[in-house]
Design a protein around this motif. Sequence first.
Motif, PDB file in Angstrom:
ATOM      1  N   HIS A   1       0.861  -1.191   0.000  1.00  0.00           N
ATOM      2  CA  HIS A   1       0.000   0.000   0.000  1.00  0.00           C
ATOM      3  C   HIS A   1       0.895   1.238   0.000  1.00  0.00           C
ATOM      4  O   HIS A   1       1.739   1.389   0.880  1.00  0.00           O
ATOM      5  N   ASP A   2       0.686   2.114  -0.964  1.00  0.00           N
ATOM      6  CA  ASP A   2       1.408   3.392  -0.973  1.00  0.00           C
ATOM      7  C   ASP A   2       0.608   4.397  -0.152  1.00  0.00           C
ATOM      8  O   ASP A   2      -0.602   4.544  -0.352  1.00  0.00           O
ATOM      9  N   ILE A   3       1.292   5.043   0.788  1.00  0.00           N
ATOM     10  CA  ILE A   3       0.601   6.003   1.659  1.00  0.00           C
ATOM     11  C   ILE A   3       0.935   7.433   1.200  1.00  0.00           C
ATOM     12  O   ILE A   3       2.108   7.800   1.126  1.00  0.00           O
ATOM     13  N   ASP A   4      -0.089   8.199   0.893  1.00  0.00           N
ATOM     14  CA  ASP A   4       0.115   9.573   0.419  1.00  0.00           C
ATOM     15  C   ASP A   4       0.658  10.460   1.541  1.00  0.00           C
ATOM     16  O   ASP A   4       0.328  10.263   2.710  1.00  0.00           O
ATOM     17  N   GLY A   5       1.443  11.435   1.146  1.00  0.00           N
ATOM     18  CA  GLY A   5       1.975  12.382   2.117  1.00  0.00           C
ATOM     19  C   GLY A   5       0.908  13.354   2.599  1.00  0.00           C
ATOM     20  O   GLY A   5       0.044  13.773   1.821  1.00  0.00           O
ATOM     21  N   GLU A   6       0.965  13.671   3.892  1.00  0.00           N
ATOM     22  CA  GLU A   6       0.038  14.645   4.450  1.00  0.00           C
ATOM     23  C   GLU A   6       0.808  15.475   5.468  1.00  0.00           C
ATOM     24  O   GLU A   6       1.611  14.933   6.237  1.00  0.00           O
ATOM     25  N   GLY A   7       0.589  16.774   5.428  1.00  0.00           N
ATOM     26  CA  GLY A   7       1.334  17.647   6.334  1.00  0.00           C
ATOM     27  C   GLY A   7       0.434  18.536   7.155  1.00  0.00           C
ATOM     28  O   GLY A   7      -0.745  18.710   6.845  1.00  0.00           O
ATOM     29  N   ARG A   8       1.033  19.066   8.231  1.00  0.00           N
ATOM     30  CA  ARG A   8       0.313  20.056   9.042  1.00  0.00           C
ATOM     31  C   ARG A   8       1.195  21.287   9.156  1.00  0.00           C
ATOM     32  O   ARG A   8       2.391  21.184   9.440  1.00  0.00           O
ATOM     33  N   CYS A   9       0.588  22.433   8.930  1.00  0.00           N
ATOM     34  CA  CYS A   9       1.329  23.691   8.977  1.00  0.00           C
ATOM     35  C   CYS A   9       1.609  24.082  10.425  1.00  0.00           C
ATOM     36  O   CYS A   9       0.704  24.073  11.260  1.00  0.00           O
ATOM     37  N   GLY A  10       2.884  24.411  10.713  1.00  0.00           N
ATOM     38  CA  GLY A  10       3.273  24.818  12.060  1.00  0.00           C
ATOM     39  C   GLY A  10       2.809  26.233  12.382  1.00  0.00           C
ATOM     40  O   GLY A  10       2.763  26.633  13.540  1.00  0.00           O
ATOM     41  N   ASP A  11       2.474  27.005  11.353  1.00  0.00           N
ATOM     42  CA  ASP A  11       2.066  28.393  11.588  1.00  0.00           C
ATOM     43  C   ASP A  11       0.556  28.554  11.701  1.00  0.00           C
ATOM     44  O   ASP A  11       0.061  29.228  12.579  1.00  0.00           O
ATOM     45  N   CYS A  12      -0.198  27.900  10.761  1.00  0.00           N
ATOM     46  CA  CYS A  12      -1.654  28.129  10.783  1.00  0.00           C
ATOM     47  C   CYS A  12      -2.445  26.852  11.081  1.00  0.00           C
ATOM     48  O   CYS A  12      -3.673  26.892  11.115  1.00  0.00           O
ATOM     49  N   ASP A  13      -1.745  25.742  11.289  1.00  0.00           N
ATOM     50  CA  ASP A  13      -2.379  24.484  11.718  1.00  0.00           C
ATOM     51  C   ASP A  13      -3.238  23.797  10.652  1.00  0.00           C
ATOM     52  O   ASP A  13      -3.943  22.838  10.948  1.00  0.00           O
ATOM     53  N   ALA A  14      -3.177  24.273   9.400  1.00  0.00           N
ATOM     54  CA  ALA A  14      -3.940  23.603   8.330  1.00  0.00           C
ATOM     55  C   ALA A  14      -3.330  22.237   8.041  1.00  0.00           C
ATOM     56  O   ALA A  14      -2.121  22.055   8.181  1.00  0.00           O
TER      57      ALA A  14
END
Lengths: 236, 123
Positions: free
Chosen positions: B74-87
């Motif tokens: 299973h390939d897992i897509d990248g997901e991020g969280r912004c350290g400045d605005c929390d998006a």
Amino acid sequence: MFMCYDHDHHYDEQAAIAVEQDILQRNNLLAERNRGYFEAKRILALNLMSSPGSGKTSLLEETIRRLKDRLDIYVIEGDQQTSNDANRIAALSVPAFQVNTGMGCHLEAGMVNHAVRHLEPSTGALLFIENVGNLVCPAMFDLGEAKKVVIVSTTEGDDKPLKYPNIFSEADVCVINKTDLLPYLGGFDMRTLRDNILKVNPRTHVFELSAAKGDGMDAWCGWLLKNLPVSAGGNA
Amino acid sequence: MKNCTTFAGMHELSIAQSIVELAEEQAAKRRASGVEEVEIEIGRLAGVESQTLRFALQSAVKNTMLEKAHIVCHDIDGEGRCGDCDATFAMPELFTPCPRCGSYAVRLIRGKELRLKSIIINK
């Protein structure tokens, strides 16, 4: 969970097992053992990674010349073949251990463990682990180091961090070497390189220096001394 | 080009060998006769090419309990969280800036997995 399937007129009993383990866990466990050893002996272990020819060994040579009278330094050299680098370090009367990885393109925690047993670094020492010259594979393998240092030279161009983001994203420190060659590099822009490094890794600490000419070496050596678990000032 | 392939392939070979070791260890603990299936998760930002890994596995499984195992990756897509605005947002690259505020102070929350999820053994 058990299942039975009919294969070729006999019954195979099957079981599905939830493993949920990190594939690199064996390396990671060994790396943590190394890390515990370094912490207990208050050794600053640094994992130096770069492309071949960026000047890792030259940086080490110049760093050793400047610091060897102030503290004990040890070096683990990783290369696919030859002990050329370990010989260069040994010529400075610093204990060096060469690991030849053969076909392998990176050092793993077990190799460092083996090398450390041979070197027996003293308490409070500085241990440089010079990884195999490669910007891809070493990024994935924790060796137990306190900090990862990526070295990039000006001759490699200013877009290296974008081409090899994994390794730059892991770097605690990024050393830009061969600044003395800047006047000869038409297409290279230092500002662009720094921006690209910080795009991939906003937390990394960047040094610009020339190991060959000595510019910027004071700041780098100062950072090393500041990060030693035991103050080297007291030993001087 | 030849060098690039060799380089990209080498750490995948190490990873393939680790998968085989871990799966064999689990199977041996349960006195299995063989491994039927291996399920792995590989993050798209883990620095591993899943195609290269599949290729590396073909040679790593030779003469092991995994020789005939079906590999499910299973390939897992990248997901991020912004350290400045929390998006939180999709990260196709490691240096994806926050789409909401443009910040690069982004923390990866998914996409670096290298995980052996499960195996199916023959008893």
